[in-house]
Scaffold this motif. Structure first.
Motif, PDB file in Angstrom:
ATOM      1  N   GLN B  17       0.823  -1.203   0.000  1.00  0.00           N
ATOM      2  CA  GLN B  17       0.000   0.000   0.000  1.00  0.00           C
ATOM      3  C   GLN B  17       0.861   1.258   0.000  1.00  0.00           C
ATOM      4  N   GLN B  18       0.174   2.397  -0.086  1.00  0.00           N
ATOM      5  CA  GLN B  18       0.843   3.695  -0.070  1.00  0.00           C
ATOM      6  C   GLN B  18       0.359   4.472   1.155  1.00  0.00           C
ATOM      7  N   VAL B  19       1.215   5.349   1.670  1.00  0.00           N
ATOM      8  CA  VAL B  19       0.830   6.132   2.844  1.00  0.00           C
ATOM      9  C   VAL B  19       1.286   7.582   2.671  1.00  0.00           C
ATOM     10  N   THR B  20       0.497   8.498   3.220  1.00  0.00           N
ATOM     11  CA  THR B  20       0.859   9.924   3.242  1.00  0.00           C
ATOM     12  C   THR B  20       0.817  10.416   4.679  1.00  0.00           C
ATOM     13  N   LEU B  21       1.905  10.986   5.117  1.00  0.00           N
ATOM     14  CA  LEU B  21       1.991  11.564   6.457  1.00  0.00           C
ATOM     15  C   LEU B  21       2.121  13.075   6.322  1.00  0.00           C
ATOM     16  N   GLN B  48      15.164  16.712   3.252  1.00  0.00           N
ATOM     17  CA  GLN B  48      14.862  18.048   3.754  1.00  0.00           C
ATOM     18  C   GLN B  48      14.304  18.900   2.618  1.00  0.00           C
ATOM     19  N   TYR B  49      13.372  19.775   2.930  1.00  0.00           N
ATOM     20  CA  TYR B  49      12.784  20.688   1.952  1.00  0.00           C
ATOM     21  C   TYR B  49      12.963  22.127   2.408  1.00  0.00           C
ATOM     22  N   TYR B  50      13.315  22.970   1.435  1.00  0.00           N
ATOM     23  CA  TYR B  50      13.442  24.408   1.654  1.00  0.00           C
ATOM     24  C   TYR B  50      12.913  25.102   0.414  1.00  0.00           C
ATOM     25  N   ARG B  51      12.058  26.063   0.596  1.00  0.00           N
ATOM     26  CA  ARG B  51      11.420  26.780  -0.529  1.00  0.00           C
ATOM     27  C   ARG B  51      10.798  25.794  -1.503  1.00  0.00           C
ATOM     28  N   GLU B  52      10.120  24.825  -0.965  1.00  0.00           N
ATOM     29  CA  GLU B  52       9.334  23.844  -1.715  1.00  0.00           C
ATOM     30  C   GLU B  52      10.181  22.911  -2.581  1.00  0.00           C
ATOM     31  N   GLU B  53      11.481  22.901  -2.359  1.00  0.00           N
ATOM     32  CA  GLU B  53      12.339  22.001  -3.120  1.00  0.00           C
ATOM     33  C   GLU B  53      13.177  21.146  -2.180  1.00  0.00           C
ATOM     34  N   GLU B  54      13.437  19.920  -2.597  1.00  0.00           N
ATOM     35  CA  GLU B  54      14.276  19.042  -1.801  1.00  0.00           C
ATOM     36  C   GLU B  54      15.721  19.530  -1.892  1.00  0.00           C
ATOM     37  N   ASN B  55      16.358  19.756  -0.746  1.00  0.00           N
ATOM     38  CA  ASN B  55      17.740  20.233  -0.754  1.00  0.00           C
ATOM     39  C   ASN B  55      18.654  19.359   0.099  1.00  0.00           C
ATOM     40  N   GLY B  56      18.243  18.115   0.273  1.00  0.00           N
ATOM     41  CA  GLY B  56      19.084  17.166   0.988  1.00  0.00           C
ATOM     42  C   GLY B  56      18.351  15.852   1.080  1.00  0.00           C
ATOM     43  N   ARG B  63      10.970   5.566  -3.621  1.00  0.00           N
ATOM     44  CA  ARG B  63       9.568   5.400  -3.221  1.00  0.00           C
ATOM     45  C   ARG B  63       9.235   6.233  -1.988  1.00  0.00           C
ATOM     46  N   PHE B  64      10.257   6.821  -1.378  1.00  0.00           N
ATOM     47  CA  PHE B  64      10.047   7.825  -0.329  1.00  0.00           C
ATOM     48  C   PHE B  64      10.110   9.196  -1.015  1.00  0.00           C
ATOM     49  N   SER B  65       9.000   9.901  -1.008  1.00  0.00           N
ATOM     50  CA  SER B  65       8.985  11.206  -1.656  1.00  0.00           C
ATOM     51  C   SER B  65       8.262  12.209  -0.748  1.00  0.00           C
ATOM     52  N   GLU B  75       4.436  17.044   3.389  1.00  0.00           N
ATOM     53  CA  GLU B  75       3.945  15.666   3.336  1.00  0.00           C
ATOM     54  C   GLU B  75       5.095  14.720   3.050  1.00  0.00           C
ATOM     55  N   LEU B  76       4.995  13.537   3.632  1.00  0.00           N
ATOM     56  CA  LEU B  76       5.899  12.433   3.298  1.00  0.00           C
ATOM     57  C   LEU B  76       5.042  11.339   2.688  1.00  0.00           C
ATOM     58  N   ASN B  77       5.399  10.895   1.514  1.00  0.00           N
ATOM     59  CA  ASN B  77       4.694   9.813   0.838  1.00  0.00           C
ATOM     60  C   ASN B  77       5.616   8.602   0.709  1.00  0.00           C
ATOM     61  N   VAL B  78       5.061   7.454   1.037  1.00  0.00           N
ATOM     62  CA  VAL B  78       5.821   6.216   0.868  1.00  0.00           C
ATOM     63  C   VAL B  78       4.982   5.266   0.032  1.00  0.00           C
ATOM     64  N   ASN B  79       5.519   4.851  -1.098  1.00  0.00           N
ATOM     65  CA  ASN B  79       4.828   3.914  -1.981  1.00  0.00           C
ATOM     66  C   ASN B  79       5.315   2.495  -1.762  1.00  0.00           C
TER      67      ASN B  79
END
Lengths: 113, 114
Positions: B17-21, B48-56, B63-65, B75-79
């Motif tokens: 399954q998929q989950v959103t936290l 890590q996210y800064y200004r809506e972009e992943e920077n680390g 599958r972790f996005s 949000e953290l999404n795991v597929n």
């Protein structure tokens, strides 16, 4: 990514000073060293941060030698409420302009009356 | 000043399954990071996210996005969930430039994968 190593556990008594050392041999130039405290069912809580030499705040001191390959968190005069897991965190902006953060496995400190 | 809040606090999913936290940052913070903490272990940095972009990003598969929104929530999404994804997922917020790793953590979302 800096690998951090810390003792698994330490025991102490109320009123004593507790010193926890974290090893981080491959720390990078831009990395900071930060310590956190975690109680069961809670997120970690910031204690102190440093880059080099000594930093002190109202709850702890942080000692960092010149080579920065280790750091020691010092908790003066602990009380029963200081029983918790303590984590060392090393990280910062990497060469490719991205952040890398590495937590240690944690040191369980048990304070007895 | 409000702290970091995460939802849901507990959830159970089945393998595949998929989950959103979800995570709301502390007021005044513009950076959010996510961690996976297995039982008895230290938190592992996911990204890590800064200004809506992943920077680390740590050593986690694609599958972790994640997402960061204009109000700095995230949000953290795991597929394709696997049994080993069972863990406490922690969100932390911080203010870029005011103490590199001074993080304020939420209480976490406990995910169980059956």
């Amino acid at each position: 990514l800096a690998k951090t190593t810390q003792p698994i556990s330490m025991d102490s008594y109320e009123g004593q000073e507790v010193n926890i050392t974290c090893s981080h041999n491959n720390i990078a130039t831009n990395d900071y060293i930060t310590w956190y405290q975690q109680f069961p069912s809670q997120g970690p809580r910031f204690i102190i941060q440093g880059y080099k030499t000594k930093v002190t705040n109202e709850v702890a001191s942080l000692f960092i030698p010149a080579d920065r390959k280790s750091s020691t968190l010092s908790l003066p005069r602990v009380s029963l409420s200081d029983t918790a897991v303590y984590y060392c965190l090393v990280g910062g902006l990497g060469r490719s302009n991205d952040y890398k953060l590495s937590f240690g496995a944690g040191t369980t400190v048990t304070v007895r009356a | 000043e409000t702290g970091v809040t995460q939802s849901p606090t507990h959830l159970i999913k089945t393998r595949g399954q998929q989950v959103t936290l979800r995570c709301s940052s502390q007021s005044g913070h513009n950076t959010v990071s996510w961690y996976q903490q297995a039982l008895g272990q230290g938190p592992q940095f996911i990204f890590q996210y800064y200004r809506e972009e992943e920077n680390g990003r740590g050593n986690f598969p694609p599958r972790f996005s994640g997402l960061q929104f204009p109000n700095y929530s995230s949000e953290l999404n795991v597929n394709a969930l696997e049994l080993d994804d069972s863990a406490l997922y922690l969100c932390a917020s911080s203010s870029q430039g005011s103490g590199a790793n001074v993080l304020t953590f939420g209480a976490g979302s406990r995910l169980t994968v059956l």
